[in-house]
Write a protein that holds these residues in place. Structure first.
Motif, short mmCIF file in Angstrom:
data_model
loop_
_atom_site.label_atom_id
_atom_site.label_comp_id
_atom_site.label_asym_id
_atom_site.label_seq_id
_atom_site.Cartn_x
_atom_site.Cartn_y
_atom_site.Cartn_z
N PRO A 139 7.10 -1.08 6.76
CA PRO A 139 5.85 -1.55 6.59
C PRO A 139 5.06 -0.91 7.74
O PRO A 139 5.56 -0.87 8.75
N TRP A 195 -3.56 1.02 -4.45
CA TRP A 195 -4.24 1.91 -3.45
C TRP A 195 -5.26 1.84 -2.68
O TRP A 195 -6.26 1.04 -3.86
N TRP A 225 2.05 2.69 3.13
CA TRP A 225 2.54 1.08 3.06
C TRP A 225 2.10 0.16 3.95
O TRP A 225 2.47 -0.10 4.72
N VAL A 237 4.32 3.41 -7.01
CA VAL A 237 5.87 3.97 -6.16
C VAL A 237 7.25 4.37 -6.12
O VAL A 237 8.01 2.62 -6.93
N ILE A 290 1.60 -5.52 3.03
CA ILE A 290 2.34 -4.64 1.74
C ILE A 290 2.11 -5.37 0.32
O ILE A 290 3.43 -4.42 -0.65
N THR A 342 -3.77 3.84 1.36
CA THR A 342 -3.17 2.70 1.75
C THR A 342 -2.48 2.22 0.64
O THR A 342 -3.55 2.58 -1.11
#
Length: 224
Positions: free
Chosen positions: A36, A133, A57, A98, A74, A145
């Motif tokens: 993370p 995100w 992340w 992802v 996360i 992020t």
């Protein structure tokens, strides 16, 4: 999902797989111990095209004054993602993909001796996690992020942990990215048992500083 994964997939191959335009500043691969707050490559849909670009992340809500102003987000639970203030706008408007080679999870039945497992797709294909995100900051502080969506573990995973990342099939990517209208919520269901392969790996992965291909090498379940 615990919070550690391996990403060994070449960026050019993944950008081609997603039919996405790759950024020039993607994080270095392979990385067998992604933690993370590190940067990972993410596929988004923006301005009518797919992009393959880096993100931090650990989603940072827009109201945080600093990236460390609150809990490290996360993961986002599928059951509550549409309700939580940190996630509810992103799950409607900013879903992404992802890719990873696999992820690590720990059997903590003995709290004094957590045992790590490495989880991959049983067919050897890249894992593609459902995610969302959020941009945070302004100017030079601006960063994107990301958080990975999780669901209840299937029978195989539940032997060691009660959660599992939502893993999407290629035919589901357009709907998750918002290219095929509404209905993405139905994709956040359980992962079939036969979709996963799990192997015990060495405790070197217990350290966030460990690196190298040896981290994913299976070890005997009952060493002599």
């Amino acid at each position: 999902m615990c919070g550690r994964m391996a990403i060994t997939l070449p960026h050019d191959a993944m950008a081609q797989l997603f039919a996405a335009q790759p950024a020039n500043d993607l994080p270095e691969v392979p990385n067998f111990n992604v933690c993370p707050t590190q940067r990972i490559a993410v596929c988004t849909r923006e301005e009518e095209r797919r992009l393959y670009r880096p993100m931090r992340w650990g989603l940072v809500p827009h109201w945080y004054k600093t990236p460390n102003d609150g809990p490290l987000l996360i993961n986002a639970r599928s059951e509550t993602v549409a309700e939580k203030p940190a996630f509810r706008a992103a799950i409607r408007e900013r879903r992404c993909l992802v890719p990873a080679s696999g992820f690590y999870e720990w059997d903590r039945s003995d709290p004094k001796k957590p045992l790590p497992w490495y989880v991959t797709r049983s067919d050897g294909a890249p894992m593609v996690f459902a995610a969302l995100w959020q941009d945070w900051g302004r100017g030079e502080d601006l960063m994107s992020t990301v958080a990975i969506v999780t669901c209840a573990a299937n029978a195989r995973m539940s032997r060691i942990h009660d959660r599992l990342p939502v893993i999407l099939e290629p035919e589901d990517w357009p709907l998750w990215l918002g290219e095929e209208g509404k209905g993405a919520a139905r994709l956040m269901g359980a992962v079939p048992d036969n979709a996963l392969e799990m192997v015990r790996v060495g405790t070197e992965i217990n350290s966030s500083r460990s690196q190298g291909e040896g981290l994913i090498v299976p070890v005997p379940l009952n060493p002599a």
